[in-house]
Design a protein around this motif. Structure first.
Motif, PDB file in Angstrom:
ATOM      1  N   GLY A 108      41.629  15.181  13.271  1.00  0.00           N
ATOM      2  CA  GLY A 108      41.912  14.902  14.280  1.00  0.00           C
ATOM      3  C   GLY A 108      43.720  14.820  14.322  1.00  0.00           C
ATOM      4  O   GLY A 108      44.755  13.921  15.014  1.00  0.00           O
ATOM      5  N   VAL A 109      44.675  16.290  13.677  1.00  0.00           N
ATOM      6  CA  VAL A 109      46.134  15.750  13.814  1.00  0.00           C
ATOM      7  C   VAL A 109      46.366  15.849  15.219  1.00  0.00           C
ATOM      8  O   VAL A 109      45.944  16.516  15.880  1.00  0.00           O
ATOM      9  N   ARG A 110      47.661  15.796  15.570  1.00  0.00           N
ATOM     10  CA  ARG A 110      48.041  16.280  16.816  1.00  0.00           C
ATOM     11  C   ARG A 110      48.937  17.326  17.174  1.00  0.00           C
ATOM     12  O   ARG A 110      48.996  17.965  18.598  1.00  0.00           O
ATOM     13  N   ARG A 111      49.246  18.139  15.881  1.00  0.00           N
ATOM     14  CA  ARG A 111      50.177  19.698  15.952  1.00  0.00           C
ATOM     15  C   ARG A 111      49.852  19.754  13.889  1.00  0.00           C
ATOM     16  O   ARG A 111      49.926  19.200  13.261  1.00  0.00           O
ATOM     17  N   LEU A 112      49.610  20.769  14.958  1.00  0.00           N
ATOM     18  CA  LEU A 112      48.962  22.416  13.446  1.00  0.00           C
ATOM     19  C   LEU A 112      50.511  23.085  13.715  1.00  0.00           C
ATOM     20  O   LEU A 112      50.335  24.141  14.441  1.00  0.00           O
ATOM     21  N   GLY A 113      51.348  22.903  12.665  1.00  0.00           N
ATOM     22  CA  GLY A 113      52.340  23.932  12.479  1.00  0.00           C
ATOM     23  C   GLY A 113      52.662  25.639  11.571  1.00  0.00           C
ATOM     24  O   GLY A 113      51.911  25.253   9.781  1.00  0.00           O
ATOM     25  N   LEU A 114      52.350  26.891  11.524  1.00  0.00           N
ATOM     26  CA  LEU A 114      52.174  28.262  10.902  1.00  0.00           C
ATOM     27  C   LEU A 114      53.662  28.256  10.669  1.00  0.00           C
ATOM     28  O   LEU A 114      53.572  29.320  12.016  1.00  0.00           O
ATOM     29  N   ALA A 115      53.571  28.959   9.472  1.00  0.00           N
ATOM     30  CA  ALA A 115      54.608  29.323   9.168  1.00  0.00           C
ATOM     31  C   ALA A 115      54.607  31.203   9.314  1.00  0.00           C
ATOM     32  O   ALA A 115      53.659  31.755   9.067  1.00  0.00           O
ATOM     33  N   SER A 116      55.506  31.325  10.451  1.00  0.00           N
ATOM     34  CA  SER A 116      55.297  33.288  10.463  1.00  0.00           C
ATOM     35  C   SER A 116      56.613  33.428  10.600  1.00  0.00           C
ATOM     36  O   SER A 116      57.110  32.986   9.741  1.00  0.00           O
ATOM     37  N   THR A 117      56.777  35.044  10.485  1.00  0.00           N
ATOM     38  CA  THR A 117      58.432  35.540  10.303  1.00  0.00           C
ATOM     39  C   THR A 117      58.995  36.642  11.217  1.00  0.00           C
ATOM     40  O   THR A 117      58.254  37.139  12.003  1.00  0.00           O
ATOM     41  N   ILE A 118      60.105  36.258  11.335  1.00  0.00           N
ATOM     42  CA  ILE A 118      60.605  37.626  12.364  1.00  0.00           C
ATOM     43  C   ILE A 118      60.100  38.959  11.715  1.00  0.00           C
ATOM     44  O   ILE A 118      60.626  39.983  12.635  1.00  0.00           O
ATOM     45  N   GLY A 119      59.590  38.904  10.924  1.00  0.00           N
ATOM     46  CA  GLY A 119      58.957  40.713  10.064  1.00  0.00           C
ATOM     47  C   GLY A 119      57.847  40.965  10.889  1.00  0.00           C
ATOM     48  O   GLY A 119      57.533  42.579  11.470  1.00  0.00           O
ATOM     49  N   VAL A 120      57.088  40.319  11.727  1.00  0.00           N
ATOM     50  CA  VAL A 120      56.086  40.784  12.920  1.00  0.00           C
ATOM     51  C   VAL A 120      57.225  41.058  13.727  1.00  0.00           C
ATOM     52  O   VAL A 120      55.931  42.341  14.902  1.00  0.00           O
ATOM     53  N   TYR A 121      57.850  41.586  14.068  1.00  0.00           N
ATOM     54  CA  TYR A 121      59.187  42.243  14.973  1.00  0.00           C
ATOM     55  C   TYR A 121      59.160  43.584  14.967  1.00  0.00           C
ATOM     56  O   TYR A 121      59.411  44.035  15.209  1.00  0.00           O
ATOM     57  N   GLY A 122      58.453  44.317  13.514  1.00  0.00           N
ATOM     58  CA  GLY A 122      58.961  45.307  13.054  1.00  0.00           C
ATOM     59  C   GLY A 122      58.747  46.256  14.037  1.00  0.00           C
ATOM     60  O   GLY A 122      57.458  46.020  14.213  1.00  0.00           O
ATOM     61  N   GLY A 123      59.305  47.283  14.150  1.00  0.00           N
ATOM     62  CA  GLY A 123      58.679  48.784  15.153  1.00  0.00           C
ATOM     63  C   GLY A 123      59.484  48.491  16.205  1.00  0.00           C
ATOM     64  O   GLY A 123      59.231  48.964  17.578  1.00  0.00           O
ATOM     65  N   ALA A 124      59.594  46.501  16.691  1.00  0.00           N
ATOM     66  CA  ALA A 124      59.969  46.410  18.712  1.00  0.00           C
ATOM     67  C   ALA A 124      61.325  46.748  18.910  1.00  0.00           C
ATOM     68  O   ALA A 124      62.478  47.640  17.106  1.00  0.00           O
ATOM     69  N   ASP A 125      61.648  47.242  19.772  1.00  0.00           N
ATOM     70  CA  ASP A 125      63.498  47.509  19.821  1.00  0.00           C
ATOM     71  C   ASP A 125      64.315  46.570  19.655  1.00  0.00           C
ATOM     72  O   ASP A 125      64.139  45.383  20.560  1.00  0.00           O
ATOM     73  N   HIS A 126      65.251  46.796  18.819  1.00  0.00           N
ATOM     74  CA  HIS A 126      66.134  46.072  18.391  1.00  0.00           C
ATOM     75  C   HIS A 126      67.632  45.334  19.333  1.00  0.00           C
ATOM     76  O   HIS A 126      68.203  44.966  18.792  1.00  0.00           O
TER      77      HIS A 126
END
Length: 314
Positions: A108-126
């Motif tokens: 019953g935790v209040r919040r779960l934080g999941l580490a993601s990465t800047i790498g998910v933006y690969g292929g997006a307009d930079h």
């Protein structure tokens, strides 16, 4: 009490330090028990030995501690890739993520934080800072952004179906004390070389490094504090947050900062490189937590070099 997976690692230990500084108690889960890293010396941190892929061992931690939140920073991806057993490596990675979600639900935790990465933006307009609502490609060239995209999708599904507050942290290139040679950018290797008085060994990089290459680089002390603020915020208005500096740091800028501390550092790089740089828009993070970076490039380089010259290994 906040549980931090990978809490004795690079970003994890600085996140734990920030949580402690903000008045929270922490328990860290590690597969192998080792001494507290130097950034946590003198602090009171509960350390539990458990593999997050072992559901029963993980759930048992919650019977020994009153856990109110989880920051999941342990790697839920096979890196480096495991060519001889890719299916089993994938199963273990996903088991770890699902076990963490199960624990969050059971406790019953209040919040779960999941580490993601800047790498998910690969292929997006930079050409402009990358916003969390930018469309993402369905593919990725390496395993880390692949598994982070999967994790974000699964996290969204589980948040909707379980009611758990699950938040994604898209973490930019991060460098600083306890760090390692990163295959995607040269900053750690350049700083280590300056502190040792040697030429940098850049053979671990995925490609050649040039002076003009740049990226949104965040000093790890800022990264840890940003994650802690997101975990402890009374209310978050979004499910996904960029965690970075919000600016480009080129190798040339980093080299200039290093040479202010070590004027004769042998860290020059050839000219050339990419003209387009990945930079995160961190307005969501700032608006919902009040976060502001405390380390610019010069302060970060000086702090890191001082850390290494004090005899610390990483």
């Amino acid at each position: 009490m906040i549980l931090v997976t990978g809490g004795l690692g690079f970003i994890g230990s600085h996140t734990v330090r920030a949580l402690l500084d903000l008045g929270e108690d922490c328990v860290v889960v590690q597969r192998s028990v080792r001494e507290l890293p130097a950034v946590l010396a003198g602090t009171r941190v509960a350390v539990e030995r458990a593999d997050i892929a072992d559901r029963e061992a993980l759930l048992a931690v919650g019977r020994r501690h009153a856990i109110t939140g989880i920051v999941h920073l342990a790697g839920s991806y096979p890196w480096p890739p495991v060519p001889e057993a890719p299916v089993e490596a994938t199963r273990q990675a996903l088991d770890g993520l699902l076990n963490i979600a199960q624990a969050a639900q059971d406790w019953g935790v209040r919040r779960l934080g999941l580490a993601s990465t800047i790498g998910v933006y690969g292929g997006a307009d930079h050409d402009a800072p990358l916003r969390e609502d930018a469309p993402l490609s369905m593919s990725a060239p390496v395993s880390i952004p692949t598994f982070k995209k999967v994790g974000e999708l699964l996290g969204g599904f589980l948040a909707d179906t379980t009611g758990i507050d699950i938040v994604n942290y898209r973490i930019s290139g991060t460098w600083g004390p306890l760090g390692h040679r990163d295959p995607f950018f040269a900053a750690p290797a350049l700083v280590h070389a300056a502190a040792r008085g040697t030429a940098p060994d850049l053979s671990h990089l995925m490609g050649p490094a040039f002076a003009e290459d740049g990226l949104d680089l965040a000093y790890v002390k800022d990264t840890g504090r940003a994650i802690a603020l997101l975990q402890l915020a009374d209310k978050l208005n979004h499910r996904t947050y960029n965690v970075g500096s919000g600016r480009v740091t080129t190798n040339a800028q980093l080299i200039a900062a290093i040479r202010k501390v070590v004027p004769d550092a042998r860290v020059g790089l050839p000219t050339g490189g990419e003209a387009s740089h990945m930079v995160l828009d961190i307005s969501r993070l700032a608006e919902d937590t009040g976060y502001r970076a405390e380390y610019d490039t010069e302060r970060a380089a000086a702090d890191y070099i001082a850390w290494l010259r004090a005899g610390h290994a990483g």
